[in-house]
Write a protein that holds these residues in place. Structure first.
Motif, short mmCIF file in Angstrom:
data_model
loop_
_atom_site.label_atom_id
_atom_site.label_comp_id
_atom_site.label_asym_id
_atom_site.label_seq_id
_atom_site.Cartn_x
_atom_site.Cartn_y
_atom_site.Cartn_z
N GLU A 57 32.39 25.43 50.73
CA GLU A 57 32.09 24.06 50.15
C GLU A 57 33.07 23.27 50.88
N VAL A 58 34.35 23.67 50.65
CA VAL A 58 35.64 22.68 51.31
C VAL A 58 35.61 22.71 52.74
N ARG A 59 35.30 23.89 53.30
CA ARG A 59 35.55 24.32 54.77
C ARG A 59 36.83 23.70 55.46
N PRO A 60 38.07 24.26 54.92
CA PRO A 60 39.51 23.70 55.13
C PRO A 60 40.01 24.08 56.55
N ASP A 61 40.85 23.40 57.00
CA ASP A 61 41.65 23.73 58.26
C ASP A 61 42.76 24.84 57.71
N VAL A 62 43.38 24.65 56.53
CA VAL A 62 44.38 25.38 56.09
C VAL A 62 43.79 25.78 54.70
N VAL A 63 44.23 27.08 54.33
CA VAL A 63 43.86 27.85 53.08
C VAL A 63 45.43 28.05 52.73
N LEU A 64 45.82 27.48 51.50
CA LEU A 64 47.01 27.74 50.98
C LEU A 64 46.85 28.33 49.72
N SER A 65 47.97 29.66 49.85
CA SER A 65 47.39 30.60 48.43
C SER A 65 48.90 31.07 48.18
N MET A 66 49.16 31.65 47.02
CA MET A 66 50.13 32.56 46.46
C MET A 66 50.06 33.77 47.33
N HIS A 67 51.07 34.49 47.37
CA HIS A 67 51.36 35.56 48.24
C HIS A 67 51.04 36.73 47.68
N PRO A 68 50.46 37.65 48.44
CA PRO A 68 49.86 38.93 47.92
C PRO A 68 50.93 39.89 47.87
N GLU A 69 52.11 39.87 48.37
CA GLU A 69 53.20 40.84 48.48
C GLU A 69 54.15 40.39 47.42
N ARG A 70 54.82 41.55 46.82
CA ARG A 70 55.92 41.44 45.55
C ARG A 70 57.27 41.16 46.18
N SER A 71 57.71 40.08 45.61
CA SER A 71 59.00 39.53 45.92
C SER A 71 59.93 40.09 45.04
N TRP A 72 60.86 40.98 45.47
CA TRP A 72 61.93 41.83 44.70
C TRP A 72 63.26 40.66 44.55
N ASP A 73 63.68 39.74 45.24
CA ASP A 73 64.65 39.05 45.03
C ASP A 73 64.45 37.93 44.03
N ARG A 74 63.29 37.92 43.23
CA ARG A 74 63.08 37.11 42.03
C ARG A 74 61.65 37.43 41.58
N ILE A 75 61.66 38.45 40.68
CA ILE A 75 60.53 39.18 40.40
C ILE A 75 59.22 38.50 39.65
N GLN A 76 60.14 37.25 39.12
CA GLN A 76 59.07 36.27 38.29
C GLN A 76 58.16 35.49 39.19
N LYS A 77 58.63 35.53 40.47
CA LYS A 77 57.64 34.84 41.71
C LYS A 77 56.23 35.60 41.70
N SER A 78 56.62 37.00 41.41
CA SER A 78 55.22 38.01 41.64
C SER A 78 54.64 38.37 40.18
N HIS A 79 54.29 37.48 39.52
CA HIS A 79 53.47 37.91 38.19
C HIS A 79 52.35 38.45 38.99
N PRO A 80 51.61 39.66 38.21
CA PRO A 80 50.78 40.27 38.54
C PRO A 80 49.41 39.36 39.01
N ASP A 81 49.15 38.29 38.21
CA ASP A 81 48.17 37.46 38.42
C ASP A 81 48.38 36.70 39.86
N HIS A 82 49.68 36.46 40.18
CA HIS A 82 50.12 35.76 41.63
C HIS A 82 49.52 36.79 42.87
N LEU A 83 49.95 37.98 42.39
CA LEU A 83 49.57 39.04 43.44
C LEU A 83 48.13 39.01 43.75
N ALA A 84 47.38 39.18 42.54
CA ALA A 84 45.89 39.11 42.42
C ALA A 84 45.34 38.28 43.16
N CYS A 85 45.82 36.83 43.07
CA CYS A 85 45.22 35.65 43.63
C CYS A 85 45.51 35.70 45.11
#
Length: 250
Positions: free
Chosen positions: A108-136
């Motif tokens: 629908e949008v046909r964007p030039d850039v898709v911006l998303s949360m990251h699919p890989e876990r961050s161990w430096d601050r695990i709060q960034k890697s909520h399971p929903d964030h990884l799933a997104c």
């Protein structure tokens, strides 16, 4: 490491997040710069954030409240197009149904850039890697390649006029620090970012501490990105998907 606020040839950006407020913590200052430059930015929030907050009162009203807070936060940085998929908070998975709706929104949008949360876990601050964030991040990545560009994936979308297309760029926020390869100088937009985050009033038991921490993270990002002392930056992992430097079909 690039520092430009608006890379050339960007006119539309589509941003995905697991919860209301994720975008504002991860990328809202960069988004403010894009919208100020005339870039059209749309948000798609995958869950309603109905498990968030710190009050046991009015839990049935939390989803509506968080949608309202996200719209208010988006308006702070110049975004008016905000959609919600309504998945349950805490249970997001990269299912076929979720990926289909992400593909629908991309077509629908046909964007030039898709911006998303990251699919890989961050161990430096695990709060960034909520399971929903990884799933997104995983669902969006699967949608970007190959589903959104394959006319035979979700043929019902193609039949409805939502034609396949190739996403040029995929930007991730909130991922492992060692993968970040673009640091956007957002000096001067710090107050806008904090106003957007603070719009999520139900999520902040200590606003002052939150704001102080966010400012410190922006300054640390700038230091890691090699910006001069006193600057602020947001950090991203940028992936070329379909550009002159990539080979389609491999």
């Amino acid at each position: 490491m690039a520092r430009e606020q608006v890379p050339s040839a960007i006119s539309r950006v589509l941003v995905f997040a697991a919860h209301p407020d994720d975008i504002d913590f991860g990328a809202s200052a960069t988004i403010a710069g894009w919208t100020a430059a005339g870039v059209s930015v749309s948000y798609c929030i995958l869950t309603d954030g109905d498990a968030g907050g710190f009050s046991a009162e009015d839990r049935p009203g939390v989803a509506a409240l968080r949608r309202s807070e996200q719209r208010d936060a988006a308006a702070v940085v110049g975004v008016s197009d905000v959609t919600f998929l309504g998945e349950p908070d805490g249970y997001l998975e990269p299912t076929d149904a979720v990926i289909r709706e992400i593909v629908r929104r991309m077509r629908e949008v046909r964007p030039d850039v898709v911006l998303s949360m990251h699919p890989e876990r961050s161990w430096d601050r695990i709060q960034k890697s909520h399971p929903d964030h990884l799933a997104c991040g995983e669902a969006v990545t699967r949608a970007v390649y190959p589903a959104v560009e394959n006319p035979f994936a979700y043929p019902e979308l193609e039949a409805a006029g939502l034609r396949s297309f190739r996403v040029p760029w995929l930007w991730f926020y909130g991922g492992p620090a060692h993968l970040e390869n673009r640091f956007v100088d957002v000096t001067g937009a710090e107050d806008l970012k904090l106003a957007a985050i603070t719009a999520h009033r139900s999520q902040h038991p200590d606003v002052g501490r939150m704001q102080s921490r966010v400012r410190a993270i922006l300054q640390e990002n700038a230091r890691r990105g090699g910006l001069p002392e006193g600057r602020s930056a947001e950090a991203f992992h940028v992936v070329e998907v379909n550009t002159e430097e990539t080979i389609a079909g491999f």
